[in-house]
Design a protein around this motif. Structure first.
Motif, PDB file in Angstrom:
ATOM      1  N   UNK A 177     -13.420  -0.116  -3.325  1.00 32.86           N
ATOM      2  CA  UNK A 177     -14.805   0.261  -3.062  1.00 32.86           C
ATOM      3  C   UNK A 177     -14.914   1.617  -2.398  1.00 32.86           C
ATOM      4  N   UNK A 178     -14.043   1.893  -1.441  1.00 30.33           N
ATOM      5  CA  UNK A 178     -14.064   3.209  -0.793  1.00 30.33           C
ATOM      6  C   UNK A 178     -13.630   4.306  -1.766  1.00 30.33           C
ATOM      7  N   UNK A 179     -12.681   3.995  -2.636  1.00 27.18           N
ATOM      8  CA  UNK A 179     -12.242   4.982  -3.627  1.00 27.18           C
ATOM      9  C   UNK A 179     -13.359   5.266  -4.623  1.00 27.18           C
ATOM     10  N   UNK A 180     -14.063   4.227  -5.068  1.00 28.16           N
ATOM     11  CA  UNK A 180     -15.147   4.414  -6.031  1.00 28.16           C
ATOM     12  C   UNK A 180     -16.322   5.155  -5.403  1.00 28.16           C
ATOM     13  N   UNK A 181     -16.544   4.955  -4.107  1.00 33.37           N
ATOM     14  CA  UNK A 181     -17.640   5.626  -3.424  1.00 33.37           C
ATOM     15  C   UNK A 181     -17.318   7.044  -2.996  1.00 33.37           C
ATOM     16  N   UNK A 182     -16.084   7.465  -3.191  1.00 28.31           N
ATOM     17  CA  UNK A 182     -15.696   8.825  -2.830  1.00 28.31           C
ATOM     18  C   UNK A 182     -15.435   9.000  -1.343  1.00 28.31           C
ATOM     19  N   UNK A 183     -15.262   7.921  -0.612  1.00 27.35           N
ATOM     20  CA  UNK A 183     -15.049   7.996   0.833  1.00 27.35           C
ATOM     21  C   UNK A 183     -13.580   7.844   1.216  1.00 27.35           C
ATOM     22  N   UNK A 184     -12.701   7.906   0.254  1.00 26.60           N
ATOM     23  CA  UNK A 184     -11.279   7.716   0.517  1.00 26.60           C
ATOM     24  C   UNK A 184     -10.545   9.020   0.290  1.00 26.60           C
ATOM     25  N   UNK A 185      -9.784   9.447   1.281  1.00 24.36           N
ATOM     26  CA  UNK A 185      -8.989  10.667   1.184  1.00 24.36           C
ATOM     27  C   UNK A 185      -7.612  10.287   0.639  1.00 24.36           C
ATOM     28  N   UNK A 186      -7.421  10.493  -0.649  1.00 23.17           N
ATOM     29  CA  UNK A 186      -6.172  10.089  -1.298  1.00 23.17           C
ATOM     30  C   UNK A 186      -4.970  10.805  -0.709  1.00 23.17           C
ATOM     31  N   UNK A 187      -5.132  12.092  -0.400  1.00 22.72           N
ATOM     32  CA  UNK A 187      -4.018  12.861   0.167  1.00 22.72           C
ATOM     33  C   UNK A 187      -3.620  12.276   1.526  1.00 22.72           C
ATOM     34  N   UNK A 188      -4.599  11.897   2.337  1.00 24.48           N
ATOM     35  CA  UNK A 188      -4.307  11.300   3.633  1.00 24.48           C
ATOM     36  C   UNK A 188      -3.595   9.967   3.504  1.00 24.48           C
ATOM     37  N   UNK A 189      -3.997   9.159   2.524  1.00 26.28           N
ATOM     38  CA  UNK A 189      -3.333   7.872   2.296  1.00 26.28           C
ATOM     39  C   UNK A 189      -1.886   8.080   1.871  1.00 26.28           C
ATOM     40  N   UNK A 190      -1.667   8.987   0.941  1.00 20.04           N
ATOM     41  CA  UNK A 190      -0.304   9.250   0.480  1.00 20.04           C
ATOM     42  C   UNK A 190       0.560   9.828   1.592  1.00 20.04           C
ATOM     43  N   UNK A 191      -0.007  10.717   2.411  1.00 19.48           N
ATOM     44  CA  UNK A 191       0.750  11.276   3.526  1.00 19.48           C
ATOM     45  C   UNK A 191       1.123  10.193   4.531  1.00 19.48           C
ATOM     46  N   UNK A 192       0.210   9.279   4.816  1.00 16.31           N
ATOM     47  CA  UNK A 192       0.492   8.199   5.763  1.00 16.31           C
ATOM     48  C   UNK A 192       1.547   7.243   5.216  1.00 16.31           C
ATOM     49  N   UNK A 193       1.501   6.958   3.922  1.00 18.90           N
ATOM     50  CA  UNK A 193       2.477   6.048   3.318  1.00 18.90           C
ATOM     51  C   UNK A 193       3.875   6.659   3.252  1.00 18.90           C
ATOM     52  N   UNK A 194       3.957   7.963   3.064  1.00 15.62           N
ATOM     53  CA  UNK A 194       5.261   8.609   2.975  1.00 15.62           C
ATOM     54  C   UNK A 194       5.789   9.045   4.330  1.00 15.62           C
ATOM     55  N   UNK A 195       5.006   8.881   5.391  1.00 14.78           N
ATOM     56  CA  UNK A 195       5.464   9.199   6.733  1.00 14.78           C
ATOM     57  C   UNK A 195       5.272  10.633   7.129  1.00 14.78           C
ATOM     58  N   UNK A 196       4.530  11.374   6.365  1.00 18.36           N
ATOM     59  CA  UNK A 196       4.306  12.796   6.706  1.00 18.36           C
ATOM     60  C   UNK A 196       3.268  12.956   7.806  1.00 18.36           C
ATOM     61  N   UNK A 197       2.401  11.966   7.934  1.00 19.17           N
ATOM     62  CA  UNK A 197       1.322  12.071   8.908  1.00 19.17           C
ATOM     63  C   UNK A 197       1.075  10.699   9.499  1.00 19.17           C
ATOM     64  N   UNK A 198       0.838  10.635  10.771  1.00 17.45           N
ATOM     65  CA  UNK A 198       0.529   9.355  11.398  1.00 17.45           C
ATOM     66  C   UNK A 198      -0.981   9.151  11.396  1.00 17.45           C
ATOM     67  N   UNK A 199      -1.398   7.918  11.632  1.00 18.10           N
ATOM     68  CA  UNK A 199      -2.824   7.621  11.635  1.00 18.10           C
ATOM     69  C   UNK A 199      -3.456   7.919  12.981  1.00 18.10           C
ATOM     70  N   UNK A 200      -2.674   8.231  13.993  1.00 21.05           N
ATOM     71  CA  UNK A 200      -3.258   8.498  15.318  1.00 21.05           C
ATOM     72  C   UNK A 200      -3.401   9.969  15.598  1.00 21.05           C
TER      73      UNK A 200
END
Length: 63
Positions: A40-63
């Motif tokens: 739903x967030x992806x369809x609404x355009x409210x999801x930052x795909x780059x941020x999700x991928x960075x968090x999953x690969x460990x490049x960026x923390x969520x805090x």
């Protein structure tokens, strides 16, 4: 709708799933709810795909 009402309905749904289908019904319904929120967030355009991928690969923390 008020956020309290939405959260109460969410809790009631999960409680129903736990009582009706046991622990695994609760887990499966919670996973599907999470997937639905994600889609739903992806369809609404409210999801930052780059941020999700960075968090999953460990490049960026969520805090």
């Amino acid at each position: 709708m008020n956020l309290s009402v939405v959260c109460a309905a969410f809790g009631a749904f999960l409680a129903f799933m736990a009582f009706a289908f046991g622990f695994w019904g609760f887990v499966v319904s919670a996973v599907f709810i999470g997937v639905g929120v994600f889609v739903g967030r992806a369809a609404g355009g409210k999801l930052d795909w780059r941020g999700v991928l960075d968090a999953l690969t460990g490049r960026r923390s969520s805090s």
